[in-house]
Design an enzyme around this catalytic site. Structure first.
Site, PDB file in Angstrom:
ATOM      1  N   GLU A 113       0.857  -1.188   0.000  1.00 52.52           N
ATOM      2  CA  GLU A 113       0.000   0.000   0.000  1.00 52.52           C
ATOM      3  C   GLU A 113       0.891   1.234   0.000  1.00 52.52           C
ATOM      4  O   GLU A 113       2.022   1.175   0.478  1.00 52.52           O
ATOM      5  CB  GLU A 113      -0.866   0.028   1.272  1.00 52.52           C
ATOM      6  CG  GLU A 113      -1.827  -1.131   1.354  1.00 52.52           C
ATOM      7  CD  GLU A 113      -2.360  -1.330   2.768  1.00 52.52           C
ATOM      8  OE1 GLU A 113      -2.241  -0.428   3.610  1.00 52.52           O
ATOM      9  OE2 GLU A 113      -2.883  -2.418   3.015  1.00 52.52           O
ATOM     10  N   LYS A 115       2.192   4.619   1.511  1.00 48.02           N
ATOM     11  CA  LYS A 115       2.217   5.158   2.879  1.00 48.02           C
ATOM     12  C   LYS A 115       1.898   6.645   2.777  1.00 48.02           C
ATOM     13  O   LYS A 115       2.731   7.446   2.356  1.00 48.02           O
ATOM     14  CB  LYS A 115       3.591   4.917   3.516  1.00 48.02           C
ATOM     15  CG  LYS A 115       3.621   5.297   4.977  1.00 48.02           C
ATOM     16  CD  LYS A 115       4.893   4.770   5.619  1.00 48.02           C
ATOM     17  CE  LYS A 115       4.919   5.035   7.102  1.00 48.02           C
ATOM     18  NZ  LYS A 115       4.857   6.430   7.481  1.00 48.02           N
ATOM     19  N   ASP A 117       1.221  10.364   3.844  1.00 50.04           N
ATOM     20  CA  ASP A 117       1.792  11.212   4.892  1.00 50.04           C
ATOM     21  C   ASP A 117       0.674  12.008   5.554  1.00 50.04           C
ATOM     22  O   ASP A 117       0.240  13.038   5.047  1.00 50.04           O
ATOM     23  CB  ASP A 117       2.836  12.147   4.270  1.00 50.04           C
ATOM     24  CG  ASP A 117       3.663  12.836   5.326  1.00 50.04           C
ATOM     25  OD1 ASP A 117       3.537  12.473   6.511  1.00 50.04           O
ATOM     26  OD2 ASP A 117       4.421  13.742   4.974  1.00 50.04           O
ATOM     27  N   TYR A 222      -6.986   1.791   5.869  1.00 50.44           N
ATOM     28  CA  TYR A 222      -6.026   0.780   5.444  1.00 50.44           C
ATOM     29  C   TYR A 222      -6.026  -0.487   6.286  1.00 50.44           C
ATOM     30  O   TYR A 222      -5.237  -1.391   6.043  1.00 50.44           O
ATOM     31  CB  TYR A 222      -4.614   1.363   5.357  1.00 50.44           C
ATOM     32  CG  TYR A 222      -4.145   2.118   6.596  1.00 50.44           C
ATOM     33  CD1 TYR A 222      -4.033   1.493   7.820  1.00 50.44           C
ATOM     34  CD2 TYR A 222      -3.802   3.454   6.512  1.00 50.44           C
ATOM     35  CE1 TYR A 222      -3.600   2.180   8.933  1.00 50.44           C
ATOM     36  CE2 TYR A 222      -3.368   4.153   7.626  1.00 50.44           C
ATOM     37  CZ  TYR A 222      -3.268   3.501   8.835  1.00 50.44           C
ATOM     38  OH  TYR A 222      -2.838   4.184   9.942  1.00 50.44           O
ATOM     39  N   LYS A 308      11.156   2.653   2.953  1.00 51.82           N
ATOM     40  CA  LYS A 308      11.547   4.008   2.545  1.00 51.82           C
ATOM     41  C   LYS A 308      12.880   3.886   1.845  1.00 51.82           C
ATOM     42  O   LYS A 308      13.913   3.909   2.502  1.00 51.82           O
ATOM     43  CB  LYS A 308      11.664   4.908   3.777  1.00 51.82           C
ATOM     44  CG  LYS A 308      10.347   5.059   4.500  1.00 51.82           C
ATOM     45  CD  LYS A 308      10.496   5.911   5.714  1.00 51.82           C
ATOM     46  CE  LYS A 308       9.124   6.254   6.262  1.00 51.82           C
ATOM     47  NZ  LYS A 308       9.190   7.194   7.351  1.00 51.82           N
ATOM     48  N   CYS A 400      42.940  14.086  23.574  1.00 48.91           N
ATOM     49  CA  CYS A 400      41.516  14.076  23.922  1.00 48.91           C
ATOM     50  C   CYS A 400      41.042  15.524  24.138  1.00 48.91           C
ATOM     51  O   CYS A 400      41.704  16.281  24.868  1.00 48.91           O
ATOM     52  CB  CYS A 400      41.309  13.256  25.191  1.00 48.91           C
ATOM     53  SG  CYS A 400      39.663  13.450  25.898  1.00 48.91           S
ATOM     54  N   CYS A 403      40.425  15.767  28.260  1.00 46.51           N
ATOM     55  CA  CYS A 403      41.469  15.631  29.289  1.00 46.51           C
ATOM     56  C   CYS A 403      42.882  15.833  28.743  1.00 46.51           C
ATOM     57  O   CYS A 403      43.853  15.783  29.493  1.00 46.51           O
ATOM     58  CB  CYS A 403      41.361  14.272  29.964  1.00 46.51           C
ATOM     59  SG  CYS A 403      41.849  12.925  28.871  1.00 46.51           S
ATOM     60  N   CYS A 418      40.322   7.897  23.684  1.00 45.94           N
ATOM     61  CA  CYS A 418      41.090   8.555  24.735  1.00 45.94           C
ATOM     62  C   CYS A 418      41.441   7.419  25.691  1.00 45.94           C
ATOM     63  O   CYS A 418      40.569   6.681  26.140  1.00 45.94           O
ATOM     64  CB  CYS A 418      40.213   9.603  25.423  1.00 45.94           C
ATOM     65  SG  CYS A 418      40.759   9.986  27.087  1.00 45.94           S
ATOM     66  N   CYS A 423      39.476  10.028  32.507  1.00 49.45           N
ATOM     67  CA  CYS A 423      39.066  11.215  31.739  1.00 49.45           C
ATOM     68  C   CYS A 423      37.690  11.673  32.242  1.00 49.45           C
ATOM     69  O   CYS A 423      36.758  10.855  32.352  1.00 49.45           O
ATOM     70  CB  CYS A 423      38.989  10.850  30.255  1.00 49.45           C
ATOM     71  SG  CYS A 423      38.163  12.086  29.254  1.00 49.45           S
TER      72      CYS A 423
HETATM   73  S1  IVH Z   1      -0.609   0.238   8.741  1.00 49.09           S
HETATM   74  C1  IVH Z   1      -0.246  -1.449  13.180  1.00 49.09           C
HETATM   75  N1  IVH Z   1      -0.889   1.312   6.395  1.00 49.09           N
HETATM   76  O1  IVH Z   1       2.212   5.209   8.953  1.00 49.09           O
HETATM   77  C2  IVH Z   1       0.254  -0.393  12.237  1.00 49.09           C
HETATM   78  N2  IVH Z   1      -0.051   2.700   8.138  1.00 49.09           N
HETATM   79  O2  IVH Z   1       4.778   5.036  10.352  1.00 49.09           O
HETATM   80  C3  IVH Z   1      -0.792  -0.038  11.266  1.00 49.09           C
HETATM   81  N3  IVH Z   1       0.371   5.000   7.469  1.00 49.09           N
HETATM   82  O3  IVH Z   1       0.953   5.072  12.219  1.00 49.09           O
HETATM   83  C4  IVH Z   1      -0.305   0.932  10.281  1.00 49.09           C
HETATM   84  N4  IVH Z   1      -0.271   4.809   5.372  1.00 49.09           N
HETATM   85  O4  IVH Z   1      -0.282   6.524  10.496  1.00 49.09           O
HETATM   86  C5  IVH Z   1      -0.502   1.519   7.654  1.00 49.09           C
HETATM   87  N5  IVH Z   1      -1.231   2.107   4.256  1.00 49.09           N
HETATM   88  C6  IVH Z   1      -0.851   2.324   5.515  1.00 49.09           C
HETATM   89  C7  IVH Z   1      -0.409   3.589   5.961  1.00 49.09           C
HETATM   90  C8  IVH Z   1      -0.005   3.725   7.297  1.00 49.09           C
HETATM   91  C9  IVH Z   1       0.195   5.639   6.295  1.00 49.09           C
HETATM   92  C10 IVH Z   1       0.897   5.633   8.705  1.00 49.09           C
HETATM   93  C11 IVH Z   1       0.126   5.306   9.965  1.00 49.09           C
HETATM   94  C12 IVH Z   1       1.127   4.697  10.888  1.00 49.09           C
HETATM   95  C13 IVH Z   1       2.413   5.250  10.334  1.00 49.09           C
HETATM   96  C14 IVH Z   1       3.602   4.413  10.751  1.00 49.09           C
END
Ligand code: IVH
Length: 659
Positions: A113, A115, A117, A222, A308, A400, A403, A418, A423
């Site tokens: 999925e 992620k 922000d 999600y 990432k 150092c 010291c 050191c 120290c």
């Molecule tokens: S699953 C048990 N799925 O990323 C953990 N998180 O860095 C469930 N986030 O706290 C998280 N997109 O706020 C999940 N497709 C996705 C996500 C996602 C963004 C965020 C979420 C989480 C944070 C962790």
């Protein structure tokens, strides 16, 4: 002309708006903006004419919300955890290797999925009607921000089926709406939001939901945490989509890790094309049964990880070098750079790890460098962009910085050290580590007190702590008689520490709390440990050659042996692990637990269970408490644990650690 009943007309308009919202969030634009706005306008008019007929799931319901005076907090039915990160393909493969090991070679399928922000949210439906939206908060309890959540157009107030559900998702602001919001803020001379996460967090916390609605938050769900959970996560996503919940359309099932890697690489190249900000890919094990087998660590599920691949970078100028001296004398160069923004925070320091790294990067003062924030808290310098053309090459110091003792590099080692055991910087670090919470846990002795006492030569090694008199303390700045008494009391109490605490407190390089626990369990007494050989240590599963060597070298140093024997002589008596604790679990051994709230089993059952694996269960939360096991409706103890920074554990997490 046949007259349409207003109630029926309103019902129809609601349905059309819900459907087009849902289609929009599924990546299909069903109706154009003009028709959408016209439909919405018609509904607004009808609702103001016939307020008694407003549908309980009207997509406009937020218009009528009154400003709140504060939010109430609500305990999550299941903790809201975070995700562990991987930063490269190799780390992703290692993650899978770990999974397979735990699953005894069963190979999972995955779901990838995006992620998003934004900010995590828990959403509760009862009989298909939206009941509450709760922010993540500290993961155990968050703020109930239901009126604000209802401003999100894509979130149905009523599901297609009358189900009881808990779903989780990410509330975010699209790039377009963040830009609009920041323009309005600039005009109003208010500071801009640095990223969508801050903007979403700031907006969800607003008390006036009419202003929240103006900002146009969005949402993707999600995870289905409670409800008619299916056998696969991918089926749960499908179910949520069928119920009209907004599931991100870019989600993809993958048969193996190669397909996951392909998805991640593809996303990397397209992330700018999405209308919302993405900060990685989330990979989840698809089979719920396997998710259950993998379980959770205290912070995150083992069955999911955030990927990432390219950490955020920024360019700055290297201005000077600060040298840190660790408790075993290792010199760590830290770069001081012109302040620059990275991941929404202003950064002015970057770790250089060691002088080998400085040499590899060929760094000079004044160079233009690239900083990167990966898994570590402090960013690191990854490349030199431009040479400053100066001759100020950065080299290890000859002495150092604290010291003035000559520094040295042992054959085969990268680190410069050191070599002065006395120290002041080493002593300071040794003392700070010794009193720290996870070591001897002397919470009344902090950095300021240590600094004053070392300056007055009252503390030359950890054993001196136990020789302190009330008069030594009373003459210090800002130290009353009562505080002095408390300091001495806490020091005295620490004499009865566990062997794990004591071994950890010694500060042997490479020996953290977990290794200390293994060493205590395998050796049973300090004397045994002090006499061990590299061979006996390497015979232990969890101990490799580096730790073994480090332990032996530490106890070979007569200066270390001296302060340890001073400690024992003065009455520090580490408790040897009880023989019964052969059945103990390192995680629980010696840990102090408090139990609170309503649990699924009687408290005594939990007490016995925890004690049988080496934990100690006490009645009240204090700085000595390691974990609070909290059930539903946990009250004062939970608040106190949060104030003291005591880790809170749910029943589910405790069971995972026990299994
Ligand atoms: S699953 C048990 N799925 O990323 C953990 N998180 O860095 C469930 N986030 O706290 C998280 N997109 O706020 C999940 N497709 C996705 C996500 C996602 C963004 C965020 C979420 C989480 C944070 C962790």
């Amino acid at each position: 002309m046949k007259e349409i009943h207003p109630q029926k007309q309103m019902l129809d308009l609601c349905l059309r708006l819900h459907q087009s919202n849902h289609a929009y969030y599924s990546g299909i634009s069903e109706i154009d903006d003009f028709t959408y706005d016209k439909t919405k306008k018609e509904l607004i008019e009808l609702e103001s004419k016939f307020p008694a007929q407003i549908q309980e799931d009207s997509p406009l319901i937020q218009v009528h919300a009154e400003p709140q005076s504060s939010f109430s907090s609500r305990v999550h039915r299941n903790p809201m955890l975070s995700l562990a990160n991987v930063y490269s393909v190799d780390e992703l493969r290692e993650w899978e290797t770990g999974l397979k090991k735990l699953l005894k070679n069963e190979t999972p399928k995955y779901v990838c999925e995006l992620k998003i922000d934004g900010l995590a949210i828990s959403i509760l439906y009862e009989k298909g009607i939206l009941q509450a939206g709760v922010t993540r908060g500290d993961g155990i309890q968050g703020d109930e921000i239901t009126p604000n959540l209802k401003t999100i157009a894509g979130l149905p107030l009523k599901l297609k089926k009358p189900l009881d559900l808990e779903v989780r998702g990410e509330v975010y602001l699209s790039k377009k709406h963040l830009l609009e919001l920041n323009q309005r803020r600039l005009q109003a001379q208010e500071p801009e939001f640095k990223n969508p996460r801050n903007a979403a967090a700031g907006t969800l916390r607003m008390l006036d939901s009419n202003e929240v609605r103006r900002r146009k938050l969005d949402l993707f769900v999600y995870i289905l945490t409670e409800g008619p959970v299916k056998e696969r996560h991918s089926e749960n996503l499908e179910l949520m989509r069928d119920l009209l919940l907004p599931v991100n359309p870019e989600t993809q099932s993958c048969n193996n890790i190669e397909e996951v890697i392909e998805f991640c690489n593809q996303w990397e190249n397209h992330k700018d094309a999405f209308p919302y900000e993405i900060d990685g890919v989330v990979v989840k094990v698809d089979e719920i049964q396997l998710q259950k087998k993998l379980g959770f660590t205290a912070k995150s599920p083992r069955w999911a990880t955030a990927v990432k691949f390219s950490a955020e970078q920024a360019v700055s100028i290297l201005r000077s070098i600060e040298i840190g001296v660790g408790r075993s004398g290792v010199l760590t160069p830290v770069a001081l750079v012109d302040p620059v923004e990275l991941n929404g925070t202003l950064v002015s320091r970057a770790t250089l790890h060691n002088y080998d790294q400085v040499g590899r990067l060929n760094l000079h003062l004044g160079d233009s460098i690239t900083l990167e924030k990966g898994g570590e808290i402090i960013p690191k310098i990854v490349t030199r962009e431009l040479s400053s053309q100066t001759s100020w090459q950065i080299c290890p110091p000859q002495n150092c910085p604290v010291c003035d003792f000559p520094v040295f590099q042992a054959p085969g080692e990268i680190d410069w050290r050191c070599n002065n055991f006395d120290c002041p910087a080493q002593l300071n670090e040794r003392l700070l580590h010794f009193v720290s919470r996870r070591a001897m846990d002397i919470d009344t002795v902090g950095p300021a007190l240590i600094e004053q006492l070392t300056l007055k030569h009252k503390l030359c090694n950890p054993a001196d702590l136990y020789k302190l008199q009330i008069s030594d303390l009373e003459e210090l700045e800002r130290m009353g008689a009562k505080s002095a008494e408390n300091v001495l009391k806490a020091i005295k109490e620490s004499k009865n520490c566990s062997l794990v605490q004591f071994i950890h407190a010694l500060g042997i390089p490479h020996v953290g709390e977990k290794t200390a626990s293994v060493l205590a369990r395998m050796h049973g007494s300090l004397q045994d440990l002090m006499e061990c050989t590299p061979e006996t240590l390497e015979g232990i599963d969890e101990i490799g050659p580096i730790i073994a060597e480090s332990v032996v070298v530490f106890f070979d140093n007569q200066k270390n042996v001296k302060w340890i024997s001073d400690l024992l002589e003065i009455g520090v008596q580490p408790r040897n692990p009880e023989t019964s604790s052969n059945s103990g679990i390192p995680f629980f051994e010696g840990k102090v637990f408090v139990i609170t709230g309503t649990l699924s089993e009687a408290r005594d059952v939990w007490k016995d269970r925890l004690e049988s694996v080496g934990a100690k269960v006490t009645g009240s939360v204090s700085s000595k408490t390691d974990y609070l096991l909290a059930g539903e409706n946990a009250g004062a103890k939970l608040s106190k644990a949060r104030t003291l920074g005591v880790q809170v554990m749910t029943e589910k997490q405790a069971s995972e650690e026990l299994s």
